[in-house]
Design a protein around this motif. Structure first.
Motif, PDB file in Angstrom:
ATOM      1  N   THR A  42       5.392  -2.131   2.982  1.00 17.81           N
ATOM      2  CA  THR A  42       5.245  -3.318   2.131  1.00 17.81           C
ATOM      3  C   THR A  42       3.929  -3.254   1.380  1.00 17.81           C
ATOM      4  O   THR A  42       2.868  -3.037   1.979  1.00 17.81           O
ATOM      5  CB  THR A  42       5.290  -4.608   2.977  1.00 17.81           C
ATOM      6  N   SER A  43       4.003  -3.452   0.069  1.00 12.52           N
ATOM      7  CA  SER A  43       2.811  -3.447  -0.789  1.00 12.52           C
ATOM      8  C   SER A  43       2.322  -4.877  -0.968  1.00 12.52           C
ATOM      9  O   SER A  43       3.120  -5.806  -1.123  1.00 12.52           O
ATOM     10  CB  SER A  43       3.155  -2.828  -2.142  1.00 12.52           C
ATOM     11  N   PRO A  80      -3.353 -23.081 -17.239  1.00 10.44           N
ATOM     12  CA  PRO A  80      -3.509 -21.632 -17.179  1.00 10.44           C
ATOM     13  C   PRO A  80      -4.265 -21.200 -15.934  1.00 10.44           C
ATOM     14  O   PRO A  80      -4.919 -21.990 -15.262  1.00 10.44           O
ATOM     15  CB  PRO A  80      -4.341 -21.336 -18.437  1.00 10.44           C
ATOM     16  N   ALA A  81      -4.146 -19.930 -15.609  1.00  7.64           N
ATOM     17  CA  ALA A  81      -4.940 -19.375 -14.511  1.00  7.64           C
ATOM     18  C   ALA A  81      -6.417 -19.437 -14.880  1.00  7.64           C
ATOM     19  O   ALA A  81      -6.806 -19.192 -16.013  1.00  7.64           O
ATOM     20  CB  ALA A  81      -4.523 -17.930 -14.241  1.00  7.64           C
ATOM     21  N   LEU A  82      -7.240 -19.799 -13.897  1.00  2.00           N
ATOM     22  CA  LEU A  82      -8.669 -19.969 -14.152  1.00  2.00           C
ATOM     23  C   LEU A  82      -9.450 -18.702 -13.835  1.00  2.00           C
ATOM     24  O   LEU A  82     -10.504 -18.459 -14.404  1.00  2.00           O
ATOM     25  CB  LEU A  82      -9.202 -21.130 -13.315  1.00  2.00           C
ATOM     26  N   PHE A  83      -8.941 -17.915 -12.910  1.00  2.00           N
ATOM     27  CA  PHE A  83      -9.603 -16.684 -12.515  1.00  2.00           C
ATOM     28  C   PHE A  83      -8.613 -15.527 -12.678  1.00  2.00           C
ATOM     29  O   PHE A  83      -7.421 -15.732 -12.830  1.00  2.00           O
ATOM     30  CB  PHE A  83     -10.077 -16.755 -11.060  1.00  2.00           C
ATOM     31  N   GLY A  84      -9.120 -14.316 -12.636  1.00  2.00           N
ATOM     32  CA  GLY A  84      -8.263 -13.160 -12.824  1.00  2.00           C
ATOM     33  C   GLY A  84      -7.305 -12.942 -11.667  1.00  2.00           C
ATOM     34  O   GLY A  84      -7.528 -13.378 -10.539  1.00  2.00           O
ATOM     35  N   ALA A  85      -6.199 -12.238 -11.953  1.00  2.00           N
ATOM     36  CA  ALA A  85      -5.230 -11.888 -10.921  1.00  2.00           C
ATOM     37  C   ALA A  85      -5.839 -10.838  -9.994  1.00  2.00           C
ATOM     38  O   ALA A  85      -6.831 -10.187 -10.323  1.00  2.00           O
ATOM     39  CB  ALA A  85      -3.961 -11.359 -11.569  1.00  2.00           C
ATOM     40  N   PRO A  86      -5.251 -10.639  -8.808  1.00  2.00           N
ATOM     41  CA  PRO A  86      -5.763  -9.605  -7.903  1.00  2.00           C
ATOM     42  C   PRO A  86      -5.778  -8.241  -8.576  1.00  2.00           C
ATOM     43  O   PRO A  86      -4.880  -7.909  -9.350  1.00  2.00           O
ATOM     44  CB  PRO A  86      -4.761  -9.641  -6.738  1.00  2.00           C
ATOM     45  N   THR A  87      -6.787  -7.462  -8.262  1.00  2.00           N
ATOM     46  CA  THR A  87      -6.926  -6.141  -8.888  1.00  2.00           C
ATOM     47  C   THR A  87      -6.792  -4.995  -7.888  1.00  2.00           C
ATOM     48  O   THR A  87      -6.895  -3.837  -8.270  1.00  2.00           O
ATOM     49  CB  THR A  87      -8.282  -6.013  -9.592  1.00  2.00           C
ATOM     50  N   LEU A  88      -6.558  -5.307  -6.620  1.00  2.00           N
ATOM     51  CA  LEU A  88      -6.432  -4.273  -5.601  1.00  2.00           C
ATOM     52  C   LEU A  88      -5.047  -4.319  -4.967  1.00  2.00           C
ATOM     53  O   LEU A  88      -4.442  -5.386  -4.846  1.00  2.00           O
ATOM     54  CB  LEU A  88      -7.496  -4.442  -4.512  1.00  2.00           C
ATOM     55  N   GLU A  89      -4.574  -3.164  -4.536  1.00  2.00           N
ATOM     56  CA  GLU A  89      -3.281  -3.067  -3.866  1.00  2.00           C
ATOM     57  C   GLU A  89      -3.438  -2.234  -2.617  1.00  2.00           C
ATOM     58  O   GLU A  89      -4.164  -1.234  -2.601  1.00  2.00           O
ATOM     59  CB  GLU A  89      -2.241  -2.440  -4.790  1.00  2.00           C
ATOM     60  N   THR A  90      -2.766  -2.658  -1.546  1.00  2.00           N
ATOM     61  CA  THR A  90      -2.740  -1.885  -0.312  1.00  2.00           C
ATOM     62  C   THR A  90      -1.312  -1.864   0.204  1.00  2.00           C
ATOM     63  O   THR A  90      -0.510  -2.745  -0.117  1.00  2.00           O
ATOM     64  CB  THR A  90      -3.684  -2.486   0.741  1.00  2.00           C
ATOM     65  N   VAL A  91      -0.987  -0.864   0.985  1.00  2.00           N
ATOM     66  CA  VAL A  91       0.321  -0.770   1.624  1.00  2.00           C
ATOM     67  C   VAL A  91       0.140  -1.080   3.107  1.00  2.00           C
ATOM     68  O   VAL A  91      -0.714  -0.486   3.785  1.00  2.00           O
ATOM     69  CB  VAL A  91       0.943   0.627   1.435  1.00  2.00           C
ATOM     70  N   ALA A 138      -0.775  -4.259  12.583  1.00  2.00           N
ATOM     71  CA  ALA A 138      -0.513  -3.621  11.290  1.00  2.00           C
ATOM     72  C   ALA A 138      -1.734  -2.824  10.854  1.00  2.00           C
ATOM     73  O   ALA A 138      -2.856  -3.084  11.279  1.00  2.00           O
ATOM     74  CB  ALA A 138      -0.169  -4.679  10.243  1.00  2.00           C
ATOM     75  N   GLU A 139      -1.483  -1.857  10.001  1.00  2.00           N
ATOM     76  CA  GLU A 139      -2.574  -1.091   9.413  1.00  2.00           C
ATOM     77  C   GLU A 139      -2.339  -0.982   7.913  1.00  2.00           C
ATOM     78  O   GLU A 139      -1.197  -0.986   7.442  1.00  2.00           O
ATOM     79  CB  GLU A 139      -2.665   0.294  10.040  1.00  2.00           C
ATOM     80  N   CYS A 140      -3.444  -0.930   7.171  1.00  2.00           N
ATOM     81  CA  CYS A 140      -3.390  -0.907   5.711  1.00  2.00           C
ATOM     82  C   CYS A 140      -3.950   0.407   5.185  1.00  2.00           C
ATOM     83  O   CYS A 140      -4.910   0.955   5.737  1.00  2.00           O
ATOM     84  CB  CYS A 140      -4.197  -2.072   5.124  1.00  2.00           C
ATOM     85  N   THR A 141      -3.364   0.885   4.116  1.00  2.00           N
ATOM     86  CA  THR A 141      -3.902   2.060   3.446  1.00  2.00           C
ATOM     87  C   THR A 141      -5.174   1.672   2.692  1.00  2.00           C
ATOM     88  O   THR A 141      -5.406   0.493   2.426  1.00  2.00           O
ATOM     89  CB  THR A 141      -2.878   2.631   2.455  1.00  2.00           C
ATOM     90  N   PRO A 142      -6.021   2.634   2.343  1.00  2.00           N
ATOM     91  CA  PRO A 142      -7.190   2.308   1.517  1.00  2.00           C
ATOM     92  C   PRO A 142      -6.759   1.623   0.219  1.00  2.00           C
ATOM     93  O   PRO A 142      -5.763   2.006  -0.405  1.00  2.00           O
ATOM     94  CB  PRO A 142      -7.822   3.683   1.246  1.00  2.00           C
ATOM     95  N   SER A 143      -7.498   0.608  -0.178  1.00  2.00           N
ATOM     96  CA  SER A 143      -7.138  -0.160  -1.371  1.00  2.00           C
ATOM     97  C   SER A 143      -7.288   0.699  -2.616  1.00  2.00           C
ATOM     98  O   SER A 143      -8.183   1.544  -2.704  1.00  2.00           O
ATOM     99  CB  SER A 143      -8.032  -1.395  -1.491  1.00  2.00           C
ATOM    100  N   ARG A 144      -6.397   0.468  -3.567  1.00  2.00           N
ATOM    101  CA  ARG A 144      -6.499   1.136  -4.858  1.00  2.00           C
ATOM    102  C   ARG A 144      -6.393   0.103  -5.960  1.00  2.00           C
ATOM    103  O   ARG A 144      -5.775  -0.951  -5.788  1.00  2.00           O
ATOM    104  CB  ARG A 144      -5.415   2.201  -5.024  1.00  2.00           C
ATOM    105  N   VAL A 145      -7.013   0.398  -7.083  1.00  2.00           N
ATOM    106  CA  VAL A 145      -6.984  -0.516  -8.217  1.00  2.00           C
ATOM    107  C   VAL A 145      -5.581  -0.548  -8.815  1.00  2.00           C
ATOM    108  O   VAL A 145      -4.926   0.492  -8.958  1.00  2.00           O
ATOM    109  CB  VAL A 145      -8.011  -0.083  -9.290  1.00  2.00           C
ATOM    110  N   VAL A 146      -5.112  -1.734  -9.156  1.00  2.00           N
ATOM    111  CA  VAL A 146      -3.767  -1.910  -9.683  1.00  2.00           C
ATOM    112  C   VAL A 146      -3.769  -1.689 -11.198  1.00  2.00           C
ATOM    113  O   VAL A 146      -4.428  -2.420 -11.940  1.00  2.00           O
ATOM    114  CB  VAL A 146      -3.233  -3.324  -9.381  1.00  2.00           C
ATOM    115  N   CYS A 147      -3.058  -0.674 -11.637  1.00  2.00           N
ATOM    116  CA  CYS A 147      -2.846  -0.439 -13.065  1.00  2.00           C
ATOM    117  C   CYS A 147      -1.392  -0.758 -13.405  1.00  2.00           C
ATOM    118  O   CYS A 147      -0.525  -0.757 -12.528  1.00  2.00           O
ATOM    119  CB  CYS A 147      -3.168   1.001 -13.435  1.00  2.00           C
TER     120      CYS A 147
END
Length: 644
Positions: free
Chosen positions: A408-409, A361-372, A433-442
């Motif tokens: 691309t997300s 199983p996964a030992l740590f949590g999945a990523p919680t942030l998303e950026t474009v 490249a440039e990234c948008t401000p990160s947002r929490v993934v729901c």
């Protein structure tokens, strides 16, 4: 002389505790390096990437090898920064044991506690190395008490320190020939070994403690099952205590037994591919043998639950620790660098597709942030997408996917990882490249069951020539989106089936609330076509609105990621801290007091973690310690977000 066996040892720690310095010292003292490298100078052997040298941090796991007596030790140097937790997770799956570093100055840090909890949950044999005893402010006995209170219940000091906190600091191994030393160690071992406790109780007052051989055996057994944790004090830069640590690795950590079953079994835990270069992969073999030119099949499970495989022939197999030109087979317990498999990915498993021995199983949590991510020059958009897909092969948790506007997300663990990503694109691929401000993934999950259907009309039909009926229902947590059939196989041509499935999975990327729908089953309940008139395009056109209607009827619930947290705070601060946690929608699970501090634990929405980390110093006069890590998700509350 050939080694009797191989140990794969992970070096783990909070960032800046000295992992890479310890790796350099171990290799240098064993003669595997001609000179000591330095993180600050950017010439360490494991931090070989340009960005690692520039930033002075480990970004990707690296493997180096040395021999101690008759044992080959492969060292896996893992990142210390929390943003690169995926690298640590993959390394833990191939280890026989670990060395967890602490700084004698900073002591038990939040990340140290997260790592130790995971190591204990795995019952992975772990030695503790307290580094930097020669630094001003270094602590000895007080730190041992912190280790017992915050990290492990049964630490066993194996060395003592002279000149603590000065440039003359030294580390002296405990001599088991001394009865007084044996008695002290026996008392520590007895905390986890009832047989040693019985011997101590049965011995007459002032009688001899257990023999040195008896204590070594008990220490080895307790270390192997994770109930005891030997502690070594020293300095990676000065070399003090490192020899005793090596003796502990060889004498206390056993090699993992080979996996049973026929055929080779292994795990790919790292993949590297420079731009326009050949892809290489690090594979730990758990059982069987591998040889160059051998044809193998690797299996994988994606983050969305989909499975796949890749088959190819090994063109080159370089066993870590063996001299160049040695073309012997890779055997169980060893690690090799493989070439010749362009489709190989991090996380791929060698062996039967349904073999759980190398998965876990996964030992740590999945990523919680998303950026474009967008290319600053639109003409480079296609090259950016290709580069991100290549990087996702090396770290599948990036989960690269198209964004609605053609960008691309990317899913991330933190802001440092985002900075490294853009720097990698610039330096290695020549893409600004440039990234948008990160947002929490729901995400969304179905709240119930919903069905919808669109049929070809019998008379006067003017729309698409396709009948599609779909049912949406909740799936098991963590199962991802699953597509299945109730219709008779063969009722539709294969191309039409494929069109329905692909469109359904694509439609789930944007549910009724605009979020990805996961942990659900989409069932094809009805289908039909008109032979000469129907096309795959008709089924794609019909499937999307039918599925959206089924989702509307089922209803969906939005879930947001949470962190499990522990806050160690002064005795005067519980009221202020718990009040602020409650205002940030925290679920407080436990509040316990001790003679020196309070420990508050619970769960907090990931979007509020940075806020709480910023508030804690002011609420505790700078004495609070915060520790948190991803711990799954929970339904979004209606009144959530009343304080930002």
């Amino acid at each position: 002389m050939l080694p009797s066996h191989t140990l794969n040892i992970g070096i783990l720690a909070h960032v800046d505790a000295g992992k890479t310095s310890l790796t350099e010292r171990l290799l240098f003292d064993a003669g595997a390096l001609a000179r000591l490298g330095s993180v600050d100078a950017g010439d360490s052997c494991t931090d070989s990437g340009e960005l690692e040298r520039l930033r002075g941090i480990t970004i990707r796991s690296a493997v180096a090898s040395f021999t101690a007596g008759e044992v080959r030790i492969n060292l896996i140097d893992t990142p210390g920064h929390a943003d690169f937790i995926a690298e640590v997770e993959r390394a833990l799956g191939v280890l026989d044991g670990a060395v967890l570093l602490l700084s004698a100055v900073e002591g038990v840090q939040p990340r140290t506690r997260v790592l130790m909890k995971t190591l204990r949950r795995l019952r992975l044999p772990t030695l503790l190395f307290v580094n930097k005893i020669d630094r001003a402010g270094a602590r000895g006995e007080a730190l041992c008490e912190d280790i017992r209170r915050l990290l492990v219940p049964a630490p066993v000091p194996m060395t003592s320190v002279t000149g603590l906190g000065t440039a003359r600091a030294g580390s002296v191994p405990h001599d088991l020939a001394d009865p007084r030393v044996r008695e002290r160690i026996a008392e520590r071992v007895a905390e986890a070994d009832e047989s040693v406790l019985a011997e101590l109780v049965a011995a007459a007052p002032g009688g001899p403690p257990p023999s040195a051989a008896r204590l070594r055996a008990a220490l080895a057994a307790g270390t192997a099952d994770g109930s005891l944790h030997p502690v070594y004090f020293g300095s990676a830069l000065g070399g003090q205590g490192v020899g005793a640590l090596v003796e502990g690795l060889v004498g206390l950590i056993p090699p993992a037994p080979p996996a049973t079953g026929t055929g080779p079994r292994g795990t790919v835990f790292a993949v590297h591919q420079p731009p326009h270069g050949e892809r290489t992969a690090h594979l730990r073999l758990h059982g069987g043998e591998l040889r160059p030119r051998q044809r193998i099949t690797l299996h994988r499970t994606g983050p969305d639950g989909t499975s796949g495989s890749v088959t190819g022939r090994i063109t080159s197999l370089e066993v870590i620790g063996r001299p160049p030109g040695d073309d012997g087979p890779l055997t169980a317990g060893d690690i090799a660098v493989l070439r010749g498999l362009p489709g190989i990915r991090t996380g791929d498993r060698l062996g039967p597709a349904d073999d759980d021995a190398t998965a876990g199983p996964a030992l740590f949590g999945a990523p919680t942030l998303e950026t474009v991510v967008r290319a600053r020059r639109p003409a480079r958009a296609a090259a950016l997408r290709a580069a991100l897909l290549t990087l996702a092969d090396q770290d599948p948790l990036l989960q690269v996917r198209p964004a609605p506007d053609g960008a691309t997300s990317v899913l991330l663990h933190g802001e440092v990882q985002k900075e490294v990503l853009t720097a990698t694109l610039d330096r290695e691929y020549g893409i600004e490249a440039e990234c948008t401000p990160s947002r929490v993934v729901c995400v969304e999950r179905p709240a119930g069951v919903g069905e919808a259907c669109a049929e070809i009309a019998r008379h006067g039909h003017t729309g698409p020539w396709a009948t599609v009926g779909l049912r949406v229902e909740p799936g098991a947590r963590g199962s991802g989106p699953v597509f299945t059939y109730e219709t008779e196989l063969g009722a539709l041509p294969h191309g039409f089936h494929q069109a329905v499935e692909e469109t359904a999975l694509a439609t789930l990327r944007c549910g009724p609330h605009g979020l990805a729908v996961t942990d659900c089953r989409v069932v094809l309940t009805r289908s039909g076509f008109i032979g000469p008139l129907s096309t795959a395009g008709d089924f794609r056109t019909v499937t999307a609105p039918v599925l959206r209607e089924a989702l509307r009827r089922a209803g969906t619930q939005v879930y947001e990621p949470y962190h499990a947290f522990e806050a160690e705070i002064p005795l005067t601060a519980p009221a202020a801290v718990t009040a602020r946690l409650a205002a940030l929608d925290a679920e407080i699970a436990e509040t316990s007091g001790g003679p020196h501090s309070w420990l508050v634990s619970g769960f907090l929405p990931a979007r509020h973690v940075p806020r709480m980390q910023g508030l804690l110093p002011g609420l505790t006069q700078g004495e609070g310690v915060w520790m948190s890590h991803p711990s799954g998700d929970r339904p979004v509350r209606r009144n959530a977000g009343r304080e930002s």
